[in-house]
Write an enzyme that holds these catalytic residues in place. Structure first.
Site, PDB file in Angstrom:
ATOM      1  N   ARG A   1       0.245   4.430  -2.259  1.00 55.99           N
ATOM      2  CA  ARG A   1       1.182   3.763  -3.185  1.00 55.99           C
ATOM      3  C   ARG A   1       1.353   4.536  -4.479  1.00 55.99           C
ATOM      4  NH1 ARG A   1      -1.652  -1.214  -3.205  1.00 55.99           N
ATOM      5  NH2 ARG A   1      -2.852  -0.311  -1.514  1.00 55.99           N
TER       6      ARG A   1
ATOM      7  N   GLU B   1     -17.309   0.020  -0.645  1.00 55.69           N
ATOM      8  CA  GLU B   1     -18.281  -1.070  -0.597  1.00 55.69           C
ATOM      9  C   GLU B   1     -19.269  -0.828   0.555  1.00 55.69           C
ATOM     10  OE1 GLU B   1     -16.270  -4.754  -0.389  1.00 55.69           O
ATOM     11  OE2 GLU B   1     -18.098  -5.940  -0.624  1.00 55.69           O
TER      12      GLU B   1
HETATM   13  P1  AMP Z   1     -10.640   1.992  -6.398  1.00 56.68           P
HETATM   14  O1  AMP Z   1     -11.027   3.320  -5.819  1.00 56.68           O
HETATM   15  O2  AMP Z   1     -11.665   0.933  -6.170  1.00 56.68           O
HETATM   16  O3  AMP Z   1     -10.268   2.116  -7.878  1.00 56.68           O
HETATM   17  O4  AMP Z   1      -9.375   1.490  -5.619  1.00 56.68           O
HETATM   18  C1  AMP Z   1      -8.166   1.966  -5.934  1.00 56.68           C
HETATM   19  C2  AMP Z   1      -7.242   2.022  -4.752  1.00 56.68           C
HETATM   20  O5  AMP Z   1      -7.344   0.865  -3.909  1.00 56.68           O
HETATM   21  C3  AMP Z   1      -5.841   2.103  -5.256  1.00 56.68           C
HETATM   22  O6  AMP Z   1      -5.242   3.218  -4.629  1.00 56.68           O
HETATM   23  C4  AMP Z   1      -5.193   0.793  -4.883  1.00 56.68           C
HETATM   24  O7  AMP Z   1      -3.979   1.054  -4.257  1.00 56.68           O
HETATM   25  C5  AMP Z   1      -6.162   0.089  -3.955  1.00 56.68           C
HETATM   26  N1  AMP Z   1      -6.561  -1.268  -4.386  1.00 56.68           N
HETATM   27  C6  AMP Z   1      -7.802  -1.644  -4.756  1.00 56.68           C
HETATM   28  N2  AMP Z   1      -7.869  -2.943  -5.040  1.00 56.68           N
HETATM   29  C7  AMP Z   1      -6.630  -3.439  -4.879  1.00 56.68           C
HETATM   30  C8  AMP Z   1      -6.042  -4.743  -5.043  1.00 56.68           C
HETATM   31  N3  AMP Z   1      -6.745  -5.819  -5.423  1.00 56.68           N
HETATM   32  N4  AMP Z   1      -4.730  -4.867  -4.799  1.00 56.68           N
HETATM   33  C9  AMP Z   1      -4.001  -3.797  -4.418  1.00 56.68           C
HETATM   34  N5  AMP Z   1      -4.492  -2.555  -4.231  1.00 56.68           N
HETATM   35  C10 AMP Z   1      -5.806  -2.362  -4.464  1.00 56.68           C
END
Ligand code: AMP
Length: 184
Positions: free
Chosen positions: A72, A109
């Site tokens: 995205r 996770e």
């Molecule tokens: P992180 O590595 O945990 O910061 O996760 C980031 C990635 O996961 C991003 O590329 C987001 O597109 C996706 N993502 C994580 N949590 C969500 C959420 N609650 N809603 C939508 N996309 C999420």
């Protein structure tokens, strides 16, 4: 946490973005509230204001490359790169990029995942703006910064549509400015 005063119109933009994001509980698994950006993408004027704002925020940073995080992130990064008049560099899930690659793993996770970038995508001295839709735990963005640095560049800023602040993703990005249009 890095805070900065918001240019005129940012509060109004944030309110409009907030109204265009749909919360989908328990997707993709129980306990996760997924931030669905598709209503925003269906509102062309608002979508343009978002990418205008992301580009304006980086206008004075002498950015040479926009790095886009699959998948995205690509949606927002491409118009931002065009507005800034700089190269667009995709960071992709393993097995997608055809040429010689750098790879960085990051913790999920349960288990690990990895991201890749072409090793010749940047050059020494590249000044990079990293674009993604959501900052959650920061693992994806931190791995992206490691790829940029291994390829010879520096992340001058991260810009996100959404920061899920309760997950403290900014902690993983210490040392780089982080901007988000809306925070939850
Ligand atoms: P992180 O590595 O945990 O910061 O996760 C980031 C990635 O996961 C991003 O590329 C987001 O597109 C996706 N993502 C994580 N949590 C969500 C959420 N609650 N809603 C939508 N996309 C999420």
């Amino acid at each position: 946490m890095i805070t900065r005063s918001r240019p005129d119109g940012r509060e109004e933009l944030a309110a409009d973005v907030r109204a265009a994001i749909r919360d989908v509980p328990d997707f993709p698994k129980p306990g996760i509230v997924f931030k669905d950006i598709t209503p925003l993408l269906s509102a062309p004027a608002l979508f343009s204001r978002v990418t205008d704002s992301m580009a304006e925020g980086a206008a004075a940073m002498q950015v040479t490359h926009v790095v886009a995080v699959e998948s995205r992130g690509f949606i927002f990064a491409a118009p931002v790169a065009q507005r800034l008049g700089v190269a667009l560099i995709p960071v992709r899930k393993p097995g997608k990029l055809p040429h010689r690659r750098l790879r960085e793993e990051y913790a999920l996770e349960y288990g690990t995942d990895a991201l890749e970038m072409h090793e010749d995508a940047l050059g020494v001295g590249a000044r990079v703006l990293v674009v993604d839709d959501v900052l959650a735990t920061g693992g994806t963005a931190a791995a992206t910064r490691r790829l940029v640095e291994r390829a010879g560049g520096t992340v001058v800023a991260f810009t996100f549509l959404i920061d899920l602040t309760f997950l403290n993703g900014r902690q993983q990005l210490a040392g780089s400015p982080v901007d988000a249009i809306v925070e939850y």
